[in-house]
Design an enzyme around this catalytic site. Structure first.
Site, short mmCIF file in Angstrom:
data_model
loop_
_atom_site.label_atom_id
_atom_site.label_comp_id
_atom_site.label_asym_id
_atom_site.label_seq_id
_atom_site.Cartn_x
_atom_site.Cartn_y
_atom_site.Cartn_z
N ASN A 41 0.84 -1.20 0.00
CA ASN A 41 0.00 0.00 0.00
C ASN A 41 0.87 1.25 0.00
OD1 ASN A 41 0.55 -0.96 2.66
ND2 ASN A 41 -1.03 0.34 3.53
N CYS A 52 -4.12 0.67 -2.58
CA CYS A 52 -3.92 -0.58 -1.82
C CYS A 52 -2.85 -1.46 -2.46
CB CYS A 52 -5.21 -1.38 -1.77
SG CYS A 52 -6.53 -0.64 -0.80
N GLU A 54 -2.99 -4.60 -3.20
CA GLU A 54 -3.50 -5.51 -4.24
C GLU A 54 -3.54 -4.82 -5.60
OE1 GLU A 54 -4.73 -4.83 -1.29
OE2 GLU A 54 -5.95 -6.47 -0.48
N CYS A 88 -10.63 -3.28 -4.32
CA CYS A 88 -9.65 -4.26 -4.81
C CYS A 88 -10.33 -5.54 -5.27
CB CYS A 88 -8.61 -4.56 -3.74
SG CYS A 88 -7.48 -3.17 -3.48
N1 THU Z 1 -5.17 -1.56 2.52
C1 THU Z 1 -4.62 -2.34 1.55
O1 THU Z 1 -3.54 -2.04 1.04
N2 THU Z 1 -5.27 -3.45 1.18
C2 THU Z 1 -6.42 -3.92 1.75
O2 THU Z 1 -6.94 -4.92 1.32
C3 THU Z 1 -6.99 -3.19 2.89
C4 THU Z 1 -6.47 -1.83 3.11
C5 THU Z 1 -4.46 -0.38 2.96
C6 THU Z 1 -5.02 0.93 2.52
C7 THU Z 1 -4.50 1.86 3.59
O3 THU Z 1 -3.19 2.28 3.24
C8 THU Z 1 -4.40 1.00 4.83
O4 THU Z 1 -4.43 -0.35 4.36
C9 THU Z 1 -5.51 1.23 5.82
O5 THU Z 1 -6.75 1.12 5.22
#
Ligand code: THU
Length: 134
Positions: A41, A52, A54, A88
C-alpha cells in the site's frame, strides 16, 4: 513448506508507505507462467489517493504484460486475516476472475479461498460486451 507467493507478499509489505494508518499490507499475484508481481500500500496525505497493495500488484503485472493469473496473496499483521477491500475485489475480479486467494499474517496463519466467495454476483465486462461472457 514456504509458499513463495506468500513470502513475496510478506517481503513486499516491508516497502509499504503507510505513515498515516501505520497499517502495512503486502500483496503478490502469480501469472500462468509462474511470474510473481508484488505490491504494497502507498498512502497519500489526501488519504483518498491512497492505493492498496493488491491494486499496485495487479497493475504492475498488467503493465508488465501479464494477463492470466492463477493465484493472489494478501498479507497484513492482523490476527483476523485481512481480506482485500471492496475496490480491490472489483479490480482483482476483472483481471483474475474467480482466482485462488491466499490470506496470511506474519505468524504463519493462512487461509486459502476463492475470490468469488468474497465477491459474489460481480458486475464485470460480461455485462457490457458479449465477447467477454464466459
Ligand atoms: N489496505 C490495503 O492495502 N489493502 C487492503 O486490502 C486493505 C487496506 C491499505 C489501505 C491503507 O493504506 C491501509 O491499508 C488502511 O486502510
Amino acid at each position: 513448506m514456504t509458499d513463495a507467493l506468500v513470502a513475496a507478499a510478506i517481503a513486499a509489505r516491508e516497502n509499504a508507505h503507510a505513515p498515516f494508518s501505520k497499517f502495512k499490507v503486502g500483496a503478490a499475484v502469480q501469472d500462468e507462467q509462474g511470474n510473481i508481481y508484488t505490491g504494497c500500500n502507498v498512502e497519500n496525505a489526501t488519504y483518498g489517493l491512497t492505493v492498496c497493495a493488491e491494486r499496485i500488484a495487479i497493475f504492475k503485472a498488467i503493465s508488465e504484460g501479464a494477463r492470466k493469473f492463477v493465484r493472489v496473496a494478501v498479507t497484513a499483521d492482523t490476527e483476523t486475516l485481512t481480506p482485500p477491500c471492496g475496490a480491490c475485489r472489483q479490480i482483482l475480479w476483472e483481471f483474475c476472475g474467480d482466482v485462488e486467494l491466499v490470506l496470511s499474517n506474519l505468524h504463519g496463519k493462512t487461509e486459502t479461498l476463492h475470490l468469488g466467495t468474497l465477491f459474489p454476483r460481480a458486475f464485470d465486462a460480461s455485462f457490457l460486451q458479449p465477447e467477454f461472457r464466459s
